[in-house]
Design a protein around this motif. Structure first.
Motif, short mmCIF file in Angstrom:
data_model
loop_
_atom_site.label_atom_id
_atom_site.label_comp_id
_atom_site.label_asym_id
_atom_site.label_seq_id
_atom_site.Cartn_x
_atom_site.Cartn_y
_atom_site.Cartn_z
N ASN A 158 -9.82 93.31 -20.08
CA ASN A 158 -10.72 94.45 -19.87
C ASN A 158 -11.71 94.69 -21.01
N VAL A 159 -11.65 93.94 -22.09
CA VAL A 159 -12.64 94.09 -23.16
C VAL A 159 -13.80 93.14 -22.84
N ALA A 160 -14.97 93.72 -22.57
CA ALA A 160 -16.08 92.91 -22.04
C ALA A 160 -17.30 92.90 -22.92
N ALA A 161 -17.38 93.77 -23.92
CA ALA A 161 -18.60 93.87 -24.72
C ALA A 161 -18.28 94.40 -26.10
N VAL A 162 -19.17 94.10 -27.04
CA VAL A 162 -19.14 94.73 -28.36
C VAL A 162 -20.52 95.29 -28.65
N LYS A 163 -20.54 96.42 -29.31
CA LYS A 163 -21.79 97.01 -29.80
C LYS A 163 -21.76 96.96 -31.31
N ILE A 164 -22.77 96.31 -31.89
CA ILE A 164 -22.78 96.14 -33.34
C ILE A 164 -23.83 97.02 -33.99
N PRO A 165 -23.62 97.37 -35.26
CA PRO A 165 -24.59 98.20 -35.97
C PRO A 165 -25.79 97.38 -36.41
N PRO A 166 -26.85 98.05 -36.88
CA PRO A 166 -28.06 97.32 -37.27
C PRO A 166 -27.85 96.47 -38.51
N ALA A 167 -28.64 95.41 -38.59
CA ALA A 167 -28.72 94.55 -39.76
C ALA A 167 -30.19 94.41 -40.10
N PRO A 168 -30.55 93.87 -41.25
CA PRO A 168 -31.97 93.62 -41.53
C PRO A 168 -32.60 92.76 -40.45
N ALA A 169 -33.82 93.09 -40.06
CA ALA A 169 -34.47 92.39 -38.96
C ALA A 169 -34.52 90.89 -39.19
N GLU A 170 -34.74 90.49 -40.44
CA GLU A 170 -34.86 89.07 -40.74
C GLU A 170 -33.53 88.33 -40.58
N ASP A 171 -32.43 89.07 -40.50
CA ASP A 171 -31.11 88.45 -40.34
C ASP A 171 -30.62 88.49 -38.90
N ALA A 172 -31.45 88.97 -37.98
CA ALA A 172 -30.99 89.20 -36.62
C ALA A 172 -30.49 87.93 -35.94
N ALA A 173 -31.26 86.87 -36.03
CA ALA A 173 -30.87 85.63 -35.35
C ALA A 173 -29.55 85.09 -35.90
N GLU A 174 -29.41 85.09 -37.21
CA GLU A 174 -28.18 84.60 -37.82
C GLU A 174 -26.99 85.46 -37.42
N ARG A 175 -27.20 86.80 -37.39
CA ARG A 175 -26.10 87.71 -37.06
C ARG A 175 -25.66 87.53 -35.61
N ILE A 176 -26.61 87.46 -34.69
CA ILE A 176 -26.27 87.33 -33.28
C ILE A 176 -25.60 85.99 -33.02
N THR A 177 -26.12 84.93 -33.61
CA THR A 177 -25.54 83.60 -33.41
C THR A 177 -24.11 83.51 -33.93
N ALA A 178 -23.88 84.03 -35.13
CA ALA A 178 -22.54 83.98 -35.71
C ALA A 178 -21.54 84.74 -34.85
N LEU A 179 -21.94 85.92 -34.39
CA LEU A 179 -21.02 86.71 -33.56
C LEU A 179 -20.79 86.03 -32.22
N ARG A 180 -21.86 85.51 -31.61
CA ARG A 180 -21.72 84.83 -30.33
C ARG A 180 -20.72 83.68 -30.44
N ASN A 181 -20.79 82.95 -31.52
CA ASN A 181 -19.89 81.81 -31.71
C ASN A 181 -18.44 82.24 -31.90
N ALA A 182 -18.24 83.48 -32.37
CA ALA A 182 -16.88 83.96 -32.63
C ALA A 182 -16.22 84.55 -31.39
#
Length: 299
Positions: A158-182
């Motif tokens: 039943n756990v289907a999503a996570v909502k994450i807090p903001p990060a620096p805009a320049e780190d967005a791609a790295e943050r999303i990719t790392a979390l997606r992989n986990a």
């Protein structure tokens, strides 16, 4: 588990609250505005919805008002509380009132351990029949999730999503990719911190849990559609136009700014925040009013 899809734009409206009670009519008005603007879902009883300040009956009434006003657009209803017993009660109530999903933050007074937070989601995931969104908001809860903990929790039923807090805009791609992989494949990644939404959506996030969409949904819809349709430069441009408003969010807190905005628009009477919270002072309110007029959001 039902088929609710967390993807897209979720508008998180205020729950105008005074010492006399909650303004259900104002909740309904804001939900109706967001639905007309084309949001994908409503996030009732989020941080902007003041869930932590409301008792059980007030939460039920807000959820009912939001579901009725949404007229078929799915509604998420926050269920965070200090005790698992109460979280389960709020989850039962949310489902009974027609909520399609439940965001859950690890609210605490005593600092929680990773094992205790995992146990919270383990208990609630076994008790609900609607999808859960892991509501990662360290600014309010004081708890910071690791990607490893997110991964473990999204392995629960039943756990289907996570909502994450903001990060620096320049780190967005790295943050999303790392979390997606986990995360477990198929887990929806949603973002908050409205100034972070366009960079994160452009970087591959699936959803925006938006404060501004609760009061000014049109702009949020335009940013979301541009980003999800691959028009990254347009999403970035539209978000940059709102930087004066984002700056006020970062300075005063988005809840206080949106409460004042709702009052300025006549969507609710003031005061609309529960004590001990206070609204913007006179100078900040004037700055907000000027900002909204320059942005064409207040006439």
């Amino acid at each position: 588990m039902n088929s609710f899809d967390f993807r897209g734009l979720s508008a998180f409206p205020l729950t105008p609250t005074s010492e006399a009670g909650i303004d259900e009519r104002a909740v309904a008005i804001m939900v109706e505005r967001a639905v007309r603007a084309g949001v994908d879902s409503i996030g009732a009883l989020g941080s902007t919805g003041g869930y932590a300040y409301l008792d059980r009956e007030q939460r039920r009434r807000v959820t009912r008002a939001a579901v009725n006003a949404a007229a078929g657009t799915p509604v998420m209803a926050g269920i965070g509380a200090l005790r698992t017993l109460h979280v389960r009660q709020y989850a039962d109530d949310a489902q009974a009132e027609g909520a399609a999903a439940v965001p859950l933050a690890p609210v605490s007074y005593q600092r929680l351990t990773d094992d205790e937070v995992f146990g919270l989601y383990e208990d609630i995931s076994a008790a609900v029949s609607v999808p859960i969104c892991v509501y990662d908001n360290p600014a309010t809860t004081g708890f910071a999730f690791s990607d490893e903990l997110h991964a473990a929790i999204t392995g629960l039923p039943n756990v289907a999503a996570v909502k994450i807090p903001p990060a620096p805009a320049e780190d967005a791609a790295e943050r999303i990719t790392a979390l997606r992989n986990a995360l477990r494949p198929g887990t929806v990644i949603g973002v908050s911190g409205d100034w972070f939404a366009a960079p994160a959506l452009n970087a591959g996030a699936d959803a925006w849990f938006s404060v501004v969409a609760g009061v000014f949904p049109g702009y949020a819809v335009a940013i979301t559609r541009a980003a999800l349709d691959g028009a990254e430069s347009e999403a970035s441009r539209l978000s940059a136009e709102l930087e004066p408003l984002w700056a006020l969010f970062r300075r005063h807190g988005s809840l206080r700014v949106m409460a004042a905005a709702g009052e300025l628009l006549g969507l609710t009477a003031g005061p609309s925040l529960p004590r001990p919270l206070r609204g913007l002072d006179q100078d900040a309110r004037h700055t907000l009013e000027d900002t909204l007029r320059r942005l064409g959001l207040l006439r």
